[in-house]
Design a protein around this motif. Structure first.
Motif, PDB file in Angstrom:
ATOM      1  N   TYR A  12       0.843  -1.204   0.000  1.00 48.16           N
ATOM      2  CA  TYR A  12       0.000   0.000   0.000  1.00 48.16           C
ATOM      3  C   TYR A  12       0.874   1.248   0.000  1.00 48.16           C
ATOM      4  O   TYR A  12       0.637   2.199  -0.769  1.00 48.16           O
ATOM      5  N   PHE A  13       1.903   1.259   0.858  1.00 45.41           N
ATOM      6  CA  PHE A  13       2.792   2.416   0.909  1.00 45.41           C
ATOM      7  C   PHE A  13       3.443   2.668  -0.450  1.00 45.41           C
ATOM      8  O   PHE A  13       3.563   3.816  -0.899  1.00 45.41           O
ATOM      9  N   ALA A  14       3.885   1.590  -1.109  1.00 44.06           N
ATOM     10  CA  ALA A  14       4.568   1.739  -2.400  1.00 44.06           C
ATOM     11  C   ALA A  14       3.614   2.243  -3.472  1.00 44.06           C
ATOM     12  O   ALA A  14       3.960   3.142  -4.257  1.00 44.06           O
ATOM     13  N   ALA A  15       2.402   1.674  -3.536  1.00 44.91           N
ATOM     14  CA  ALA A  15       1.438   2.104  -4.549  1.00 44.91           C
ATOM     15  C   ALA A  15       1.008   3.546  -4.318  1.00 44.91           C
ATOM     16  O   ALA A  15       0.899   4.339  -5.265  1.00 44.91           O
ATOM     17  N   ARG A  16       0.759   3.892  -3.057  1.00 42.48           N
ATOM     18  CA  ARG A  16       0.392   5.275  -2.741  1.00 42.48           C
ATOM     19  C   ARG A  16       1.513   6.241  -3.141  1.00 42.48           C
ATOM     20  O   ARG A  16       1.256   7.306  -3.728  1.00 42.48           O
ATOM     21  N   THR A  17       2.746   5.854  -2.832  1.00 47.85           N
ATOM     22  CA  THR A  17       3.879   6.700  -3.180  1.00 47.85           C
ATOM     23  C   THR A  17       3.995   6.859  -4.690  1.00 47.85           C
ATOM     24  O   THR A  17       4.259   7.959  -5.198  1.00 47.85           O
ATOM     25  N   ALA A  18       3.794   5.769  -5.425  1.00 46.17           N
ATOM     26  CA  ALA A  18       3.889   5.841  -6.884  1.00 46.17           C
ATOM     27  C   ALA A  18       2.834   6.776  -7.466  1.00 46.17           C
ATOM     28  O   ALA A  18       3.061   7.420  -8.499  1.00 46.17           O
ATOM     29  N   ALA A  19       1.669   6.856  -6.814  1.00 45.58           N
ATOM     30  CA  ALA A  19       0.613   7.737  -7.296  1.00 45.58           C
ATOM     31  C   ALA A  19       0.899   9.205  -7.009  1.00 45.58           C
ATOM     32  O   ALA A  19       0.459  10.086  -7.760  1.00 45.58           O
ATOM     33  N   LEU A  20       1.639   9.484  -5.924  1.00 45.23           N
ATOM     34  CA  LEU A  20       1.767  10.857  -5.442  1.00 45.23           C
ATOM     35  C   LEU A  20       3.176  11.439  -5.551  1.00 45.23           C
ATOM     36  O   LEU A  20       3.335  12.653  -5.401  1.00 45.23           O
ATOM     37  N   GLU A  21       4.178  10.595  -5.782  1.00 48.13           N
ATOM     38  CA  GLU A  21       5.567  11.055  -5.870  1.00 48.13           C
ATOM     39  C   GLU A  21       6.047  10.874  -7.313  1.00 48.13           C
ATOM     40  O   GLU A  21       6.271   9.759  -7.762  1.00 48.13           O
ATOM     41  N   PRO A  22       6.217  11.963  -8.069  1.00 44.13           N
ATOM     42  CA  PRO A  22       6.533  11.840  -9.498  1.00 44.13           C
ATOM     43  C   PRO A  22       7.900  11.248  -9.799  1.00 44.13           C
ATOM     44  O   PRO A  22       8.156  10.859 -10.950  1.00 44.13           O
ATOM     45  N   ARG A  23       8.779  11.151  -8.819  1.00 48.06           N
ATOM     46  CA  ARG A  23      10.095  10.577  -9.071  1.00 48.06           C
ATOM     47  C   ARG A  23      10.089   9.051  -9.087  1.00 48.06           C
ATOM     48  O   ARG A  23      11.107   8.440  -9.406  1.00 48.06           O
ATOM     49  N   ALA A  67      -8.508   3.043  -4.231  1.00 45.43           N
ATOM     50  CA  ALA A  67      -9.445   3.212  -5.342  1.00 45.43           C
ATOM     51  C   ALA A  67      -9.230   4.533  -6.079  1.00 45.43           C
ATOM     52  O   ALA A  67      -9.251   4.573  -7.320  1.00 45.43           O
ATOM     53  N   ALA A  68      -9.029   5.612  -5.340  1.00 41.70           N
ATOM     54  CA  ALA A  68      -8.853   6.911  -5.983  1.00 41.70           C
ATOM     55  C   ALA A  68      -7.433   7.141  -6.470  1.00 41.70           C
ATOM     56  O   ALA A  68      -7.201   7.968  -7.366  1.00 41.70           O
ATOM     57  N   LEU A  69      -6.471   6.420  -5.889  1.00 38.39           N
ATOM     58  CA  LEU A  69      -5.070   6.642  -6.225  1.00 38.39           C
ATOM     59  C   LEU A  69      -4.571   5.775  -7.377  1.00 38.39           C
ATOM     60  O   LEU A  69      -3.666   6.185  -8.116  1.00 38.39           O
ATOM     61  N   ARG A 120      -5.750  -3.792 -12.026  1.00 38.80           N
ATOM     62  CA  ARG A 120      -6.760  -3.572 -13.068  1.00 38.80           C
ATOM     63  C   ARG A 120      -7.001  -2.100 -13.330  1.00 38.80           C
ATOM     64  O   ARG A 120      -7.254  -1.705 -14.476  1.00 38.80           O
ATOM     65  N   THR A 121      -6.950  -1.276 -12.305  1.00 41.19           N
ATOM     66  CA  THR A 121      -7.301   0.134 -12.469  1.00 41.19           C
ATOM     67  C   THR A 121      -6.101   1.048 -12.684  1.00 41.19           C
ATOM     68  O   THR A 121      -6.278   2.186 -13.119  1.00 41.19           O
ATOM     69  N   ALA A 122      -4.897   0.584 -12.389  1.00 42.13           N
ATOM     70  CA  ALA A 122      -3.707   1.384 -12.697  1.00 42.13           C
ATOM     71  C   ALA A 122      -3.473   1.372 -14.208  1.00 42.13           C
ATOM     72  O   ALA A 122      -3.661   0.342 -14.863  1.00 42.13           O
ATOM     73  N   PRO A 123      -3.055   2.481 -14.793  1.00 39.98           N
ATOM     74  CA  PRO A 123      -2.906   2.554 -16.251  1.00 39.98           C
ATOM     75  C   PRO A 123      -1.937   1.539 -16.841  1.00 39.98           C
ATOM     76  O   PRO A 123      -2.139   1.066 -17.963  1.00 39.98           O
ATOM     77  N   HIS A 124      -0.874   1.189 -16.102  1.00 37.79           N
ATOM     78  CA  HIS A 124       0.134   0.274 -16.620  1.00 37.79           C
ATOM     79  C   HIS A 124       0.349  -0.891 -15.653  1.00 37.79           C
ATOM     80  O   HIS A 124       1.486  -1.309 -15.412  1.00 37.79           O
ATOM     81  N   GLY A 125      -0.745  -1.420 -15.123  1.00 36.93           N
ATOM     82  CA  GLY A 125      -0.661  -2.476 -14.134  1.00 36.93           C
ATOM     83  C   GLY A 125      -0.660  -3.866 -14.735  1.00 36.93           C
ATOM     84  O   GLY A 125      -1.340  -4.134 -15.726  1.00 36.93           O
ATOM     85  N   THR A 126       0.117  -4.761 -14.133  1.00 35.41           N
ATOM     86  CA  THR A 126       0.153  -6.173 -14.491  1.00 35.41           C
ATOM     87  C   THR A 126      -0.076  -6.981 -13.222  1.00 35.41           C
ATOM     88  O   THR A 126       0.507  -6.668 -12.178  1.00 35.41           O
ATOM     89  N   TYR A 127      -0.912  -8.003 -13.329  1.00 31.21           N
ATOM     90  CA  TYR A 127      -1.257  -8.798 -12.150  1.00 31.21           C
ATOM     91  C   TYR A 127      -0.647 -10.185 -12.264  1.00 31.21           C
ATOM     92  O   TYR A 127      -0.792 -10.859 -13.275  1.00 31.21           O
ATOM     93  N   LEU A 128       0.059 -10.600 -11.218  1.00 30.08           N
ATOM     94  CA  LEU A 128       0.621 -11.939 -11.135  1.00 30.08           C
ATOM     95  C   LEU A 128       0.076 -12.606  -9.882  1.00 30.08           C
ATOM     96  O   LEU A 128       0.438 -12.228  -8.762  1.00 30.08           O
ATOM     97  N   SER A 129      -0.802 -13.567 -10.064  1.00 37.00           N
ATOM     98  CA  SER A 129      -1.352 -14.333  -8.946  1.00 37.00           C
ATOM     99  C   SER A 129      -0.756 -15.730  -8.977  1.00 37.00           C
ATOM    100  O   SER A 129      -0.841 -16.428  -9.986  1.00 37.00           O
ATOM    101  N   VAL A 130      -0.128 -16.117  -7.883  1.00 34.21           N
ATOM    102  CA  VAL A 130       0.468 -17.446  -7.754  1.00 34.21           C
ATOM    103  C   VAL A 130      -0.493 -18.299  -6.942  1.00 34.21           C
ATOM    104  O   VAL A 130      -0.651 -18.071  -5.736  1.00 34.21           O
ATOM    105  N   PRO A 131      -1.169 -19.265  -7.555  1.00 31.94           N
ATOM    106  CA  PRO A 131      -2.267 -19.965  -6.877  1.00 31.94           C
ATOM    107  C   PRO A 131      -1.886 -20.574  -5.535  1.00 31.94           C
ATOM    108  O   PRO A 131      -2.668 -20.528  -4.586  1.00 31.94           O
TER     109      PRO A 131
END
Length: 344
Positions: free
Chosen positions: A212-223, A269-271, A300-311
């Motif tokens: 969560y911290f990483a995804a939030r940071t990626a949404a709000l920190e342009p670097r 959801a918003a980020l 799914r909702t991130a513009p360049h997201g890829t999902y890897l689910s390991v069953p």
């Protein structure tokens, strides 16, 4: 439930707790046979912390008696892992063990990687490792009750690909857990990390709540130029979270009210639509925790997201390292080396 009603029930609870931590501990790099030996002797979960501390101190003794700096450094890395795992017991006095883990890691790097650099600032501390001329830098972010000592294998995978890595503790984590409270606006902390490291762009990988911290940071920190999450929550529902998770969150945030408020912030959801960098989301198919929405909606909702689910993967996928860790490391390498360079 009182887990100490009888010696038998206390021992049974300790055994169940040890089994639940099995893949997390072995995924963090402790010897599986040693883990079985240490946990087999537990008569109560109260024995967990002292048993793991004793094992860590035994590793320190081996380091003192080692015949080479390499052997000493390896024993010190083992000590750091055992000391960190000592903090996981429900009623652990975690500050002593976390400080011991922090010292052992520093002593190990002084022997094995003397070029490694300790970097600390407001709300963070950690180690910058890797070549000075690395093609990119990755920040490794721990979660609710983890620390930089838990994810040495992730760091090693990134270092093996020529990247520089900053493995950190933030507010309420690891070496800083005893003196600070966890906060949701982690992007502010990462911003200060980037300033201290002097890099104009970086990748970030977050594990468990660190996702969560990483995804939030990626949404709000342009670097942030690349991001990956492992077992990270998309959303938390305080009312549905298991009591042990609530208890840990209360300890890390400063109380039950603070924990409830913190959990309310964990909603991407918003980020997610604001994450412009390439994103890899890794989940284990067997990672099912009440009150936790896993990462599929994020991917799914991130513009360049890829999902890897390991069953067959569980939380943090310690039982499935080959199924995701090489791909995660390659994802960060490729994103950092192929993305357009920004001006310093």
């Amino acid at each position: 439930m009182n887990t100490t009603d009888t010696p038998e029930s206390a021992a049974a609870f300790a055994a169940a707790f040890a089994d639940a931590q099995w893949t997390r501990a072995t995924g963090a790099g402790v010897d599986p046979h040693a883990y079985r030996r240490v946990t087999a002797g537990l008569t109560s979960v109260a024995d967990w912390e002292p048993a793991f501390l004793r094992t860590g101190h035994a590793c320190l003794q081996r380091a003192q008696e080692a015949g080479s700096p390499v052997s000493a450094g390896e024993h010190l890395l083992a000590a750091a892992r055992w000391f960190h795992l000592a903090t996981l017991a429900p009623d652990a006095e975690a500050a002593r063990a976390a400080a011991a883990a922090d010292r052992a890691l520093g002593d190990a790097l002084a022997l094995l990687e003397p070029e490694a650099r300790r970097v600390s600032g407001e709300g963070f501390t950690g180690w910058l490792r890797g070549p000075a001329g690395a093609p990119g830098t990755v920040i490794v972010v721990p979660g609710l009750d983890s620390a930089k000592e838990e994810f040495l294998d992730v760091v090693s995978a990134l270092l093996a690909r020529g990247l520089a890595v900053f493995a950190m503790d933030g507010p309420g984590q690891g070496a800083l857990a005893a003196t600070s409270a966890m906060r949701p606006d982690y992007e502010q902390v990462v911003g200060r990390v980037l300033d201290a490291l002097g890099v104009a762009r970086a990748g970030i990988v977050g594990l468990s709540l660190g996702g969560y911290f990483a995804a939030r940071t990626a949404a709000l920190e342009p670097r942030v130029a690349a991001v990956a999450t492992v077992s990270g929550p998309f959303r938390l529902d305080w009312e549905e979270l298991p009591q042990p998770v609530r208890d840990i969150m209360a300890r890390r945030t400063g109380g039950t009210d603070a924990a409830r408020e913190f959990a309310g912030h964990v909603d991407l959801a918003a980020l997610a639509p604001r994450i412009a960098s390439p994103l890899l989301v890794v989940d284990g198919g067997r990672d099912v925790i009440p009150g936790v929405t896993n990462g599929e909606p994020l991917a799914r909702t991130a513009p360049h997201g890829t999902y890897l689910s390991v069953p067959h993967g569980d939380h943090l996928l310690g039982n499935a390292r080959p199924d995701w860790l090489p791909r995660l490391a390659d994802h960060l390498l490729q994103a950092l080396t192929e993305a357009p360079q920004q001006a310093e």
